[in-house]
Design a protein around this motif. Structure first.
Motif, PDB file in Angstrom:
ATOM      1  N   ALA A  64       0.828  -1.208   0.000  1.00 55.07           N
ATOM      2  CA  ALA A  64       0.000   0.000   0.000  1.00 55.07           C
ATOM      3  C   ALA A  64       0.861   1.256   0.000  1.00 55.07           C
ATOM      4  O   ALA A  64       0.546   2.230  -0.698  1.00 55.07           O
ATOM      5  N   GLN A  65       1.953   1.254   0.762  1.00 56.57           N
ATOM      6  CA  GLN A  65       2.823   2.427   0.810  1.00 56.57           C
ATOM      7  C   GLN A  65       3.524   2.656  -0.525  1.00 56.57           C
ATOM      8  O   GLN A  65       3.618   3.802  -0.996  1.00 56.57           O
ATOM      9  N   TRP A  67       2.525   1.620  -3.489  1.00 58.16           N
ATOM     10  CA  TRP A  67       1.495   2.000  -4.459  1.00 58.16           C
ATOM     11  C   TRP A  67       1.087   3.462  -4.269  1.00 58.16           C
ATOM     12  O   TRP A  67       0.956   4.203  -5.247  1.00 58.16           O
ATOM     13  N   ASP A  68       0.912   3.877  -3.027  1.00 60.70           N
ATOM     14  CA  ASP A  68       0.530   5.259  -2.753  1.00 60.70           C
ATOM     15  C   ASP A  68       1.648   6.217  -3.174  1.00 60.70           C
ATOM     16  O   ASP A  68       1.382   7.273  -3.753  1.00 60.70           O
ATOM     17  N   ASN A  71       1.679   6.465  -6.965  1.00 61.64           N
ATOM     18  CA  ASN A  71       0.536   7.258  -7.420  1.00 61.64           C
ATOM     19  C   ASN A  71       0.749   8.744  -7.170  1.00 61.64           C
ATOM     20  O   ASN A  71       0.402   9.579  -8.011  1.00 61.64           O
ATOM     21  N   ARG A  72       1.302   9.085  -6.016  1.00 59.31           N
ATOM     22  CA  ARG A  72       1.547  10.504  -5.711  1.00 59.31           C
ATOM     23  C   ARG A  72       2.577  11.112  -6.649  1.00 59.31           C
ATOM     24  O   ARG A  72       2.514  12.288  -6.979  1.00 59.31           O
TER      25      ARG A  72
END
Length: 117
Positions: A64-65, A67-68, A71-72
């Protein structure tokens, strides 16, 4: 004292008794940044496939980290490209367009490398 410098024409390091021109460093930095952008986009695309095919799970904190973070980094660029592209349903062509733009920039830099020397 001989110096070690990178020759853009041949991807090897060469010994030279004189300093490389100062703009050579700028050329190398630009090429490095474009290579980093290229690999970040490829990692984002591959990770999106792995998430969609449920190989990776977004409930795992590390996944999740990462991927986030990706994305950012990429959404501001993708958002501008998506505003220009027509709607394609579920198909997102923004990463492809950005990869092509990075490849074009690399080609332009390499073909005009003489300006940096």
């Amino acid at each position: 004292m001989p110096l070690l410098f990178f020759d853009a024409g041949a991807p090897t390091f060469a010994l030279c008794n004189e300093r490389p021109p100062p703009m050579t460093s700028l050329f190398q930095i630009l090429m490095l940044l474009l290579n980093i952008v290229w690999f970040i986009i490829i990692a984002h695309v591959i990770m999106s496939w792995l998430i969609n095919f449920q190989v990776l799970n977004l409930r795992q904190p590390l996944v999740a980290q990462v991927w986030d973070g990706l994305n950012r980094l990429l959404e501001p660029v993708y958002g501008r490209v998506r505003s220009i592209l027509p709607q394609m349903g579920g198909l997102d062509l923004a990463p492809l367009v950005v990869l092509i733009a990075v490849a074009v920039l690399r080609i332009l830099l390499i073909n005009n490398a003489a300006m940096f020397y």
